[in-house]
Scaffold this motif. Sequence first.
Motif, PDB file in Angstrom:
ATOM      1  N   ALA A   2     -26.658  -8.676  -5.484  1.00  0.00           N
ATOM      2  CA  ALA A   2     -25.419  -8.857  -6.220  1.00  0.00           C
ATOM      3  C   ALA A   2     -24.403  -9.533  -5.312  1.00  0.00           C
ATOM      4  CB  ALA A   2     -24.881  -7.510  -6.682  1.00  0.00           C
ATOM      5  N   TYR A   3     -23.342 -10.000  -5.918  1.00  0.00           N
ATOM      6  CA  TYR A   3     -22.231 -10.543  -5.147  1.00  0.00           C
ATOM      7  C   TYR A   3     -21.273  -9.411  -4.810  1.00  0.00           C
ATOM      8  CZ  TYR A   3     -23.189 -15.531  -5.463  1.00  0.00           C
ATOM      9  OH  TYR A   3     -23.728 -16.774  -5.284  1.00  0.00           O
ATOM     10  N   PRO A  20     -19.718 -13.523 -16.850  1.00  0.00           N
ATOM     11  CA  PRO A  20     -20.357 -13.336 -18.153  1.00  0.00           C
ATOM     12  C   PRO A  20     -20.823 -11.901 -18.404  1.00  0.00           C
ATOM     13  CG  PRO A  20     -21.853 -14.455 -16.675  1.00  0.00           C
ATOM     14  CD  PRO A  20     -20.530 -14.347 -15.959  1.00  0.00           C
ATOM     15  N   GLU A  21     -20.902 -11.099 -17.351  1.00  0.00           N
ATOM     16  CA  GLU A  21     -21.384  -9.719 -17.486  1.00  0.00           C
ATOM     17  C   GLU A  21     -20.252  -8.698 -17.483  1.00  0.00           C
ATOM     18  OE1 GLU A  21     -24.467  -9.322 -18.237  1.00  0.00           O
ATOM     19  OE2 GLU A  21     -24.872 -11.443 -17.899  1.00  0.00           O
ATOM     20  N   GLY A  22     -19.018  -9.125 -17.265  1.00  0.00           N
ATOM     21  CA  GLY A  22     -17.900  -8.187 -17.192  1.00  0.00           C
ATOM     22  C   GLY A  22     -18.011  -7.256 -16.003  1.00  0.00           C
ATOM     23  N   ALA A  23     -18.545  -7.760 -14.903  1.00  0.00           N
ATOM     24  CA  ALA A  23     -18.816  -6.937 -13.732  1.00  0.00           C
ATOM     25  C   ALA A  23     -17.648  -6.855 -12.751  1.00  0.00           C
ATOM     26  CB  ALA A  23     -20.049  -7.464 -13.003  1.00  0.00           C
ATOM     27  N   ILE A  24     -16.574  -7.583 -12.994  1.00  0.00           N
ATOM     28  CA  ILE A  24     -15.474  -7.655 -12.029  1.00  0.00           C
ATOM     29  C   ILE A  24     -14.276  -6.861 -12.529  1.00  0.00           C
ATOM     30  CG2 ILE A  24     -13.928  -9.200 -10.778  1.00  0.00           C
ATOM     31  CD1 ILE A  24     -16.094 -11.374 -11.101  1.00  0.00           C
ATOM     32  N   SER A  25     -13.750  -6.009 -11.635  1.00  0.00           N
ATOM     33  CA  SER A  25     -12.597  -5.174 -11.960  1.00  0.00           C
ATOM     34  C   SER A  25     -11.449  -5.487 -11.007  1.00  0.00           C
ATOM     35  CB  SER A  25     -12.939  -3.696 -11.823  1.00  0.00           C
ATOM     36  OG  SER A  25     -14.000  -3.359 -12.667  1.00  0.00           O
ATOM     37  N   PRO A  26     -10.205  -5.491 -11.523  1.00  0.00           N
ATOM     38  CA  PRO A  26      -9.057  -5.757 -10.654  1.00  0.00           C
ATOM     39  C   PRO A  26      -8.674  -4.544  -9.819  1.00  0.00           C
ATOM     40  CG  PRO A  26      -8.326  -5.395 -12.896  1.00  0.00           C
ATOM     41  CD  PRO A  26      -9.826  -5.365 -12.919  1.00  0.00           C
ATOM     42  N   GLY A  27      -7.910  -4.803  -8.790  1.00  0.00           N
ATOM     43  CA  GLY A  27      -7.383  -3.786  -7.902  1.00  0.00           C
ATOM     44  C   GLY A  27      -6.588  -4.491  -6.818  1.00  0.00           C
ATOM     45  N   ALA A  35     -24.264  -2.942 -10.337  1.00  0.00           N
ATOM     46  CA  ALA A  35     -25.194  -2.605 -11.422  1.00  0.00           C
ATOM     47  C   ALA A  35     -25.097  -3.599 -12.574  1.00  0.00           C
ATOM     48  CB  ALA A  35     -24.922  -1.190 -11.927  1.00  0.00           C
ATOM     49  N   LYS A  36     -23.956  -4.273 -12.706  1.00  0.00           N
ATOM     50  CA  LYS A  36     -23.754  -5.248 -13.780  1.00  0.00           C
ATOM     51  C   LYS A  36     -23.948  -6.694 -13.318  1.00  0.00           C
ATOM     52  CE  LYS A  36     -20.372  -2.592 -16.464  1.00  0.00           C
ATOM     53  NZ  LYS A  36     -18.984  -2.613 -16.954  1.00  0.00           N
ATOM     54  N   CYS A  37     -23.758  -6.950 -12.030  1.00  0.00           N
ATOM     55  CA  CYS A  37     -23.835  -8.310 -11.493  1.00  0.00           C
ATOM     56  C   CYS A  37     -25.260  -8.847 -11.598  1.00  0.00           C
ATOM     57  CB  CYS A  37     -23.374  -8.326 -10.039  1.00  0.00           C
ATOM     58  SG  CYS A  37     -23.436  -9.959  -9.266  1.00  0.00           S
TER      59      CYS A  37
END
Length: 55
Positions: A2-3, A20-27, A35-37
């Motif tokens: 994963a990245y 495209p997978e919605g794997a990135i969250s802000p903070g 698990a999503k990447c």
Amino acid sequence: MAYVINEDCIACGACEPECPEGAISPGDIYVIDPAKCTDCGTCASVCPVDAPQPE
């Protein structure tokens, strides 16, 4: 594989809507859920500071 987003992240938000997978969250810095990447590299291609890197 994963990245992951390294400490160079400036939290600009360019990567999050492109994933495209919605794997990135802000903070304070953005975070990629391994698990999503799917290792597509889209986040890296739009990042102005090359913060997303292959794990």
